[in-house]
Design a protein around this motif. Structure first.
Motif, PDB file in Angstrom:
ATOM      1  N   ALA A 426      45.712 -47.837 -30.730  1.00 48.31           N
ATOM      2  CA  ALA A 426      45.951 -48.838 -30.350  1.00 48.31           C
ATOM      3  C   ALA A 426      46.862 -49.868 -31.576  1.00 48.31           C
ATOM      4  CB  ALA A 426      44.878 -49.464 -29.149  1.00 48.31           C
ATOM      5  N   ARG A 427      46.634 -49.935 -32.714  1.00 45.75           N
ATOM      6  CA  ARG A 427      47.010 -51.158 -33.750  1.00 45.75           C
ATOM      7  C   ARG A 427      48.170 -50.416 -33.917  1.00 45.75           C
ATOM      8  NH1 ARG A 427      41.552 -52.761 -37.322  1.00 45.75           N
ATOM      9  NH2 ARG A 427      40.603 -54.339 -35.425  1.00 45.75           N
ATOM     10  N   CYS A 428      48.521 -49.203 -33.825  1.00 47.81           N
ATOM     11  CA  CYS A 428      50.134 -48.498 -34.203  1.00 47.81           C
ATOM     12  C   CYS A 428      50.573 -49.306 -32.829  1.00 47.81           C
ATOM     13  CB  CYS A 428      49.777 -47.364 -33.782  1.00 47.81           C
ATOM     14  SG  CYS A 428      49.486 -46.349 -35.518  1.00 47.81           S
ATOM     15  N   ILE A 429      50.404 -49.332 -32.018  1.00 44.36           N
ATOM     16  CA  ILE A 429      50.983 -49.975 -30.525  1.00 44.36           C
ATOM     17  C   ILE A 429      51.560 -51.523 -29.966  1.00 44.36           C
ATOM     18  CG2 ILE A 429      51.272 -49.630 -27.798  1.00 44.36           C
ATOM     19  CD1 ILE A 429      51.710 -46.696 -29.288  1.00 44.36           C
ATOM     20  N   GLY A 430      50.271 -52.258 -30.611  1.00 47.13           N
ATOM     21  CA  GLY A 430      49.997 -53.466 -30.749  1.00 47.13           C
ATOM     22  C   GLY A 430      49.445 -54.361 -29.532  1.00 47.13           C
ATOM     23  N   ASP A 431      49.567 -55.677 -29.400  1.00 46.48           N
ATOM     24  CA  ASP A 431      48.207 -56.446 -29.773  1.00 46.48           C
ATOM     25  C   ASP A 431      47.700 -56.403 -28.504  1.00 46.48           C
ATOM     26  OD1 ASP A 431      46.296 -58.136 -31.051  1.00 46.48           O
ATOM     27  OD2 ASP A 431      47.558 -60.050 -29.289  1.00 46.48           O
ATOM     28  N   GLY A 432      47.990 -55.526 -27.482  1.00 46.63           N
ATOM     29  CA  GLY A 432      47.921 -56.267 -26.104  1.00 46.63           C
ATOM     30  C   GLY A 432      46.283 -55.143 -25.950  1.00 46.63           C
ATOM     31  N   LEU A 433      46.148 -54.765 -23.857  1.00 45.29           N
ATOM     32  CA  LEU A 433      45.537 -53.953 -23.580  1.00 45.29           C
ATOM     33  C   LEU A 433      45.968 -52.488 -23.702  1.00 45.29           C
ATOM     34  CD1 LEU A 433      42.539 -53.504 -21.860  1.00 45.29           C
ATOM     35  CD2 LEU A 433      43.912 -54.182 -19.808  1.00 45.29           C
ATOM     36  N   TYR A 434      44.645 -51.469 -24.132  1.00 45.48           N
ATOM     37  CA  TYR A 434      45.554 -49.707 -23.990  1.00 45.48           C
ATOM     38  C   TYR A 434      44.269 -49.452 -23.591  1.00 45.48           C
ATOM     39  CZ  TYR A 434      49.237 -52.297 -27.261  1.00 45.48           C
ATOM     40  OH  TYR A 434      49.958 -53.372 -27.029  1.00 45.48           O
ATOM     41  N   GLY A 435      44.594 -48.391 -23.220  1.00 48.85           N
ATOM     42  CA  GLY A 435      43.538 -47.025 -22.931  1.00 48.85           C
ATOM     43  C   GLY A 435      43.329 -45.986 -23.998  1.00 48.85           C
ATOM     44  N   VAL A 436      42.785 -45.279 -24.636  1.00 48.13           N
ATOM     45  CA  VAL A 436      43.017 -44.251 -25.880  1.00 48.13           C
ATOM     46  C   VAL A 436      42.568 -43.326 -24.999  1.00 48.13           C
ATOM     47  CG1 VAL A 436      43.076 -43.871 -28.287  1.00 48.13           C
ATOM     48  CG2 VAL A 436      43.464 -46.069 -27.505  1.00 48.13           C
ATOM     49  N   ASP A 437      43.342 -42.189 -24.738  1.00 47.55           N
ATOM     50  CA  ASP A 437      41.981 -41.189 -24.471  1.00 47.55           C
ATOM     51  C   ASP A 437      42.238 -40.166 -25.447  1.00 47.55           C
ATOM     52  OD1 ASP A 437      42.220 -42.261 -22.116  1.00 47.55           O
ATOM     53  OD2 ASP A 437      44.122 -40.915 -21.250  1.00 47.55           O
ATOM     54  N   LEU A 438      40.844 -39.559 -25.550  1.00 46.04           N
ATOM     55  CA  LEU A 438      40.955 -38.561 -27.255  1.00 46.04           C
ATOM     56  C   LEU A 438      40.077 -37.139 -26.600  1.00 46.04           C
ATOM     57  CD1 LEU A 438      39.398 -41.776 -27.926  1.00 46.04           C
ATOM     58  CD2 LEU A 438      40.662 -40.610 -30.096  1.00 46.04           C
ATOM     59  N   LYS A 439      39.899 -36.277 -27.947  1.00 41.37           N
ATOM     60  CA  LYS A 439      38.991 -35.228 -27.053  1.00 41.37           C
ATOM     61  C   LYS A 439      38.423 -35.106 -28.106  1.00 41.37           C
ATOM     62  CE  LYS A 439      42.203 -32.925 -23.571  1.00 41.37           C
ATOM     63  NZ  LYS A 439      40.710 -32.652 -22.491  1.00 41.37           N
ATOM     64  N   GLU A 440      36.956 -34.412 -28.016  1.00 40.82           N
ATOM     65  CA  GLU A 440      36.014 -34.390 -28.854  1.00 40.82           C
ATOM     66  C   GLU A 440      35.674 -33.202 -29.239  1.00 40.82           C
ATOM     67  OE1 GLU A 440      31.828 -36.418 -30.314  1.00 40.82           O
ATOM     68  OE2 GLU A 440      32.033 -36.469 -28.110  1.00 40.82           O
ATOM     69  N   THR A 441      36.020 -32.114 -30.587  1.00 39.25           N
ATOM     70  CA  THR A 441      35.584 -31.440 -30.377  1.00 39.25           C
ATOM     71  C   THR A 441      35.062 -30.664 -31.164  1.00 39.25           C
ATOM     72  OG1 THR A 441      38.041 -30.436 -31.583  1.00 39.25           O
ATOM     73  CG2 THR A 441      38.364 -30.737 -29.064  1.00 39.25           C
ATOM     74  N   PRO A 442      34.898 -29.109 -31.315  1.00 36.49           N
ATOM     75  CA  PRO A 442      34.246 -28.686 -33.362  1.00 36.49           C
ATOM     76  C   PRO A 442      35.290 -29.185 -34.551  1.00 36.49           C
ATOM     77  CG  PRO A 442      33.861 -27.632 -31.557  1.00 36.49           C
ATOM     78  CD  PRO A 442      34.832 -28.335 -30.842  1.00 36.49           C
ATOM     79  N   GLU A 443      36.405 -29.209 -33.792  1.00 36.15           N
ATOM     80  CA  GLU A 443      37.505 -29.616 -34.873  1.00 36.15           C
ATOM     81  C   GLU A 443      37.674 -30.909 -35.537  1.00 36.15           C
ATOM     82  OE1 GLU A 443      38.237 -28.008 -32.150  1.00 36.15           O
ATOM     83  OE2 GLU A 443      37.400 -25.765 -33.808  1.00 36.15           O
ATOM     84  N   GLY A 444      37.189 -31.541 -34.763  1.00 34.34           N
ATOM     85  CA  GLY A 444      37.364 -33.037 -35.032  1.00 34.34           C
ATOM     86  C   GLY A 444      37.811 -34.100 -33.605  1.00 34.34           C
ATOM     87  N   VAL A 445      38.149 -34.919 -33.390  1.00 31.12           N
ATOM     88  CA  VAL A 445      38.290 -36.279 -32.587  1.00 31.12           C
ATOM     89  C   VAL A 445      40.388 -36.713 -32.731  1.00 31.12           C
ATOM     90  CG1 VAL A 445      38.020 -38.340 -31.509  1.00 31.12           C
ATOM     91  CG2 VAL A 445      36.334 -37.351 -32.425  1.00 31.12           C
ATOM     92  N   HIS A 446      40.646 -36.054 -31.603  1.00 30.60           N
ATOM     93  CA  HIS A 446      42.136 -36.262 -31.337  1.00 30.60           C
ATOM     94  C   HIS A 446      42.676 -37.069 -30.634  1.00 30.60           C
ATOM     95  CE1 HIS A 446      41.460 -32.018 -33.659  1.00 30.60           C
ATOM     96  NE2 HIS A 446      42.804 -32.601 -33.738  1.00 30.60           N
ATOM     97  N   VAL A 447      43.707 -37.648 -30.948  1.00 35.19           N
ATOM     98  CA  VAL A 447      44.050 -38.598 -29.563  1.00 35.19           C
ATOM     99  C   VAL A 447      44.580 -37.725 -28.867  1.00 35.19           C
ATOM    100  CG1 VAL A 447      45.599 -40.730 -29.190  1.00 35.19           C
ATOM    101  CG2 VAL A 447      43.661 -40.387 -30.725  1.00 35.19           C
ATOM    102  N   ILE A 448      44.379 -37.744 -27.444  1.00 36.57           N
ATOM    103  CA  ILE A 448      46.148 -37.646 -26.401  1.00 36.57           C
ATOM    104  C   ILE A 448      46.689 -38.021 -26.366  1.00 36.57           C
ATOM    105  CG2 ILE A 448      45.907 -35.940 -24.588  1.00 36.57           C
ATOM    106  CD1 ILE A 448      44.419 -34.479 -26.096  1.00 36.57           C
ATOM    107  N   GLU A 449      46.614 -39.165 -25.912  1.00 32.55           N
ATOM    108  CA  GLU A 449      47.455 -40.314 -25.462  1.00 32.55           C
ATOM    109  C   GLU A 449      47.390 -41.945 -25.860  1.00 32.55           C
ATOM    110  OE1 GLU A 449      50.072 -39.467 -21.807  1.00 32.55           O
ATOM    111  OE2 GLU A 449      47.609 -39.393 -20.768  1.00 32.55           O
TER     112      GLU A 449
END
Length: 486
Positions: A426-449
């Protein structure tokens, strides 16, 4: 106190004509302490807006006193000469000519528009656009009719030049303009600020329900903030508010972006801001941004044409996920099970978009959604996949889209790695309100969008942190207003 009306002379407007306080521009200028500690909205009805006139100084000093005012001195200057407003004429003339059929085939030599309201509904399109360009209480437009009608002149119409029927219409328009929704007659804390909330009452999947926004308004009221709903027709009224919270699905190609831009131009704190919209809307940009900043994302391949499809298949395997860069709410996101499906889907989508992205399919029972506000975590929730579907929203089902359920978590109960990666994204985007979607997998956590317009509903996203979510949201706006000295 909400509205104060300035007139050129004491008798220009009868005190019983409106419930709002009426004073002369002279009194407003010479008594700077009149509204000390208050934040009135000023409607300047002086008879003269010329440079360095009393009417001009009334609007100029209203700005310096932290009062909202129409017209502003910028509008006064814009309308002081045709050369200064001629860039607005092509768009206005187009809207004018679109009204021809509804108006009745021919145009009068002049038309008056009061607070963005024309003499009849036939003029609505033109009147709203005119007020969007030039926020002034009363405008008079001279028209040269012909096969294509043109605008000769746009000017202010002072009270002392209004005919009796025009004055009656002006007062009715004034009442419409200053009317309020969601106002509780049992006023509690006097409002220091008024926040506009942009909604679409007919949206199928709004980011916040009306009930949730009413819940927010009750919390915000205790903090000295009045929350009022507006719709896409209210762009011309936006400057009357102190801040804007956009609560309909955003797109840089529709009115939501225009509202965000206007709020930014007015110096208003806004969620979502235009830059966040631009950054979050495009998945190609998001993927590059996350990679550049070391934020983990699923393996991704950019598709520029059919020649890239086999390489994507070899790199990612099947099934894989194909995405249109500009998409929301799981729309424009499909799963391809084999090369034939991938080729057919890509051929269809490449007709409308020069770029697509393909990502490795990461099956999970849920997606984490971490809300981030001002660079800090705000809420945590798990969105479950829709029944017998691989996404949280199934748009392929006949009828209404089907959503999966959800599980709520406090921030303390959420895996620290999930929160850390979400905040970094979220900090890569800006200072506002964001919803970060992530998948938690055996290979690690990944940001989807990263979503610039995340869902925020009472009983769901706020269930883990309770009303603290809404308190912090309100405080985000107030902090920025106070930094501006407003």
């Amino acid at each position: 106190m909400s509205w104060v009306i300035l007139t050129g002379r004491p008798g220009d407007l009868d005190q019983v004509a409106t419930p709002h306080k009426i004073i002369t521009s002279r009194d407003y200028l010479t008594h700077p302490a009149l509204f000390r500690g208050q934040r009135p909205k000023i409607i300047n009805l002086s008879n003269n807006y010329g440079y360095q006139s009393r009417g001009y100084y009334a609007s100029l000093l209203a700005s310096s006193r932290g009062h909202k005012v129409i017209p502003t001195v910028e509008t006064m200057i814009d309308l002081s000469g045709r050369k200064l407003y001629e860039n607005a004429l092509p768009e206005l003339e187009q809207a004018l000519n679109r009204c021809r059929k509804d108006v009745g085939g021919s145009f009068p030599s002049t038309v008056t528009v009061f607070f963005g309201i024309g003499p009849s509904r036939a003029w609505d399109r033109f009147a709203r656009l005119l007020f969007d360009w030039f926020r002034a209480p009363a405008l008079e437009v001279s028209i040269a009719d012909g096969e294509w009608a043109t605008i000769r002149k746009i000017g202010f119409l002072p009270l002392n030049r209004m005919k009796p029927d025009e004055k009656a219409r002006f007062l009715a328009s004034l009442d419409t303009y200053t009317s309020r929704q969601w106002r509780d007659s049992r006023a509690r804390t006097p409002a220091r600020y008024t926040f506009a909330t942009l909604i679409d009452p007919h949206e199928e999947l709004p980011p916040s329900t009306v009930g949730s926004l009413k819940h927010w308004s009750r919390i915000a009221e205790k903090m000295g903030v009045e929350v009022e709903p507006i719709t896409k027709k209210d762009l011309a009224k936006l400057a009357n508010y102190d801040a804007l919270f956009i609560r309909e699905t955003t797109s840089i190609s529709n009115h939501t972006y225009r509202f965000a831009r206007r709020a930014q131009q007015e110096g208003m704190p806004v969620i979502d801001d235009p830059l966040s919209m631009i950054r979050c809307t495009n998945k190609v940009y998001l993927n590059e941004l996350m990679l550049h900043n070391g934020v983990p994302v699923p393996p991704t391949v950019m598709i520029t044409g059919p020649q890239d499809l086999e390489a994507a298949a070899d790199s990612l395997g099947f099934p894989l996920v194909l995405k249109i860069p500009d998409s929301a709410f799981s729309r424009g996101v499909k799963k391809a099970a084999n090369l034939a499906e991938l080729q057919a889907l890509a051929a269809k989508w490449l007709e409308d978009s020069d770029l697509l992205i393909a990502q490795k399919y990461l099956p999970t029972e849920f997606d984490w959604r971490i809300g981030v506000l001002g660079g800090e975590p705000l809420f945590s929730v798990q969105y479950l996949m829709a029944k017998k579907h691989w996404q949280i929203v199934n748009h392929e089902r006949r009828g209404k889209p089907q959503e999966g359920g959800f599980r709520v978590f406090s921030l303390a109960e959420t895996p620290p790695e999930v929160i850390d990666i979400a905040v970094r994204a979220a900090r890569c985007i800006g200072d506002g309100l964001y919803g970060v979607d992530l998948k938690e997998t055996p290979e690690g956590v990944h940001v989807i969008e990263v979503n610039d317009n995340p869902n925020l509903d009472h009983g769901c996203e706020d269930a883990g942190e309770k009303d603290e979510v809404w308190v912090r949201l309100t405080r985000w706006f107030i902090d920025r207003l106070e930094r501006q000295g407003r």
